[in-house]
Design an enzyme around this catalytic site. Structure first.
Site, PDB file in Angstrom:
ATOM      1  N   THR A   1       0.842  -1.194   0.000  1.00 10.29           N
ATOM      2  CA  THR A   1       0.000   0.000   0.000  1.00 10.29           C
ATOM      3  C   THR A   1       0.879   1.247   0.000  1.00 10.29           C
ATOM      4  O   THR A   1       1.947   1.252   0.607  1.00 10.29           O
ATOM      5  CB  THR A   1      -0.908   0.007   1.251  1.00 10.29           C
ATOM      6  N   ARG A  29     -11.638 -10.218  -2.409  1.00  9.86           N
ATOM      7  CA  ARG A  29     -11.466  -9.529  -1.117  1.00  9.86           C
ATOM      8  C   ARG A  29     -11.024  -8.062  -1.321  1.00  9.86           C
ATOM      9  O   ARG A  29     -10.137  -7.769  -2.116  1.00  9.86           O
ATOM     10  CB  ARG A  29     -10.418 -10.274  -0.295  1.00  9.86           C
ATOM     11  N   ILE A  30     -11.656  -7.175  -0.610  1.00 12.20           N
ATOM     12  CA  ILE A  30     -11.290  -5.757  -0.629  1.00 12.20           C
ATOM     13  C   ILE A  30     -10.894  -5.353   0.785  1.00 12.20           C
ATOM     14  O   ILE A  30     -11.586  -5.682   1.740  1.00 12.20           O
ATOM     15  CB  ILE A  30     -12.491  -4.881  -1.071  1.00 12.20           C
ATOM     16  N   GLY A  31      -9.801  -4.634   0.905  1.00 13.75           N
ATOM     17  CA  GLY A  31      -9.356  -4.164   2.214  1.00 13.75           C
ATOM     18  C   GLY A  31      -9.871  -2.767   2.511  1.00 13.75           C
ATOM     19  O   GLY A  31     -10.884  -2.334   1.949  1.00 13.75           O
ATOM     20  N   ASP A  32      -9.162  -2.075   3.397  1.00 12.24           N
ATOM     21  CA  ASP A  32      -9.635  -0.756   3.819  1.00 12.24           C
ATOM     22  C   ASP A  32      -9.259   0.372   2.867  1.00 12.24           C
ATOM     23  O   ASP A  32      -9.890   1.429   2.882  1.00 12.24           O
ATOM     24  CB  ASP A  32      -9.082  -0.423   5.210  1.00 12.24           C
ATOM     25  N   THR A  52      -2.536   2.004   6.450  1.00  8.48           N
ATOM     26  CA  THR A  52      -1.935   0.804   5.864  1.00  8.48           C
ATOM     27  C   THR A  52      -1.864  -0.283   6.933  1.00  8.48           C
ATOM     28  O   THR A  52      -1.549   0.001   8.082  1.00  8.48           O
ATOM     29  CB  THR A  52      -0.535   1.097   5.297  1.00  8.48           C
ATOM     30  N   GLY A  53      -2.176  -1.489   6.540  1.00 10.92           N
ATOM     31  CA  GLY A  53      -2.119  -2.576   7.519  1.00 10.92           C
ATOM     32  C   GLY A  53      -3.148  -3.643   7.212  1.00 10.92           C
ATOM     33  O   GLY A  53      -3.578  -3.794   6.059  1.00 10.92           O
ATOM     34  N   GLY A  55      -6.346  -4.851   6.672  1.00 10.59           N
ATOM     35  CA  GLY A  55      -7.531  -4.093   6.288  1.00 10.59           C
ATOM     36  C   GLY A  55      -8.802  -4.401   7.037  1.00 10.59           C
ATOM     37  O   GLY A  55      -9.597  -3.494   7.327  1.00 10.59           O
TER      38      GLY A  55
END
Lengths: 133, 169
Positions: A1, A29-32, A52-53, A55
């Site tokens: 990210t 899959r979608i993160g933050d 970042t991290g 999600g």
């Protein structure tokens, strides 16, 4: 990210985040990162944030918006708001961090995991780049 | 007027102890260049929005980071990219998710924010929107680097080995 937060000379702030997500992810899959309020937030009255991290934790805790909410509703300064939200993230078991800037140009870059790449520059020439353990 | 800018290049990518001096220098050089790009935009009166997009576009084009070129691979062996942007003055926002062919996802997120009534577009629809706005489209192979392919293949090999060990009948 990767992410960036900025304050311009007109006093406006902005945040952006871009990512390839998790290695080996499945099922779309979608993160933050693309979720406003989770991985990215900006409001001139409070702060601009890019996260970042891991999600899923950032989504459940709405980390980016929560930092701004601490400033908005508890009248906290950016550093205190950031520390409070990082503590929440850590207690929940989430790993990662964020960068944030407020309308006065104060910058915070807290994190709770290794391998963090960070940098900032200010109009007075102050500049720092670091790779944290 | 006063301006400032901060950047990050991800979390938990690789700890400093595991990086060679040369690799550390490569990362620092790229971060430094990104800061110089943002500084230059803001110094010449550019907006925070322009600075953010310029910096992230540069980082997306740099294969060291997990975004744009050099992003990690999904279980199916392709890249799927996400990006978002939010403007503090208007509280307008734009985002795209799960795209496989937009060269610079942050530019697509900006277009969603500036030129659509929506906040988030995903998948094929996001690509169609980006194409209609004249953004650069690329084949998915553009994003793949040797390092990411090697990591992916090693991971798959380990998964296969683990599956064999775990077979208890």
């Amino acid at each position: 990210t990767v992410g960036c937060v900025a304050l311009d000379s007109d006093g406006n702030i902005c945040a952006g985040t871009s990512t390839g997500g998790m290695m080996n992810k499945k099922f779309g899959r979608i993160g933050d990162s693309p979720i406003i309020g989770a991985g990215t937030w900006a409001d001139n009255q409070t702060c601009a944030v890019s996260c970042t991290g891991h999600g899923e934790y950032f989504i459940r805790l709405t980390v980016a918006r929560d930092i701004a909410a601490h400033m908005e509703y508890k009248n906290q300064i950016l550093r205190d708001a950031g520390n409070a939200v990082l503590e929440k993230l850590t207690l929940a078991g989430g790993t990662g961090g964020f960068i944030a800037i407020d309308k006065s140009g104060n910058i915070i870059m807290p994190f709770n995991t290794s391998g963090m790449f960070r940098g900032y520059v200010k109009s007075d020439g102050e500049k720092e780049i670091a790779i944290f353990r | 007027g006063k301006y400032a800018l901060a950047i990050h290049g991800g979390a938990g990518v690789m700890s400093r102890e595991r990086m060679s001096e040369d690799m550390q220098k490569r990362y620092i050089d790229k971060l430094d260049k990104a800061l110089r790009i943002g500084d230059s935009v803001l110094k010449t009166g550019g907006t925070s929005r322009e600075a953010v997009v310029s910096v992230i576009t540069y980082l997306e084009d740099c294969p060291l980071f997990n975004a744009g070129k050099g992003a990690v691979l999904t279980s199916e062996g392709r890249t799927e990219l996400d990006a978002s942007i939010m403007d503090g003055e208007t509280r307008n926002a734009g985002a795209i998710a799960g795209v496989t062919d937009i060269k610079n996802p942050i530019q697509a997120a900006l277009k969603v924010m500036e030129e659509s009534e929506h906040v988030m577009l995903s998948g094929d629809g996001a690509s169609e929107f980006a194409r209609s706005k004249g953004l650069t489209m690329v084949k998915n192979s553009y994003f793949k680097t040797r390092e990411r392919l090697d990591s992916f293949q090693n991971l798959k090999k380990r998964e296969k080995e683990q599956a064999r060990i775990d077979k208890h009948g």
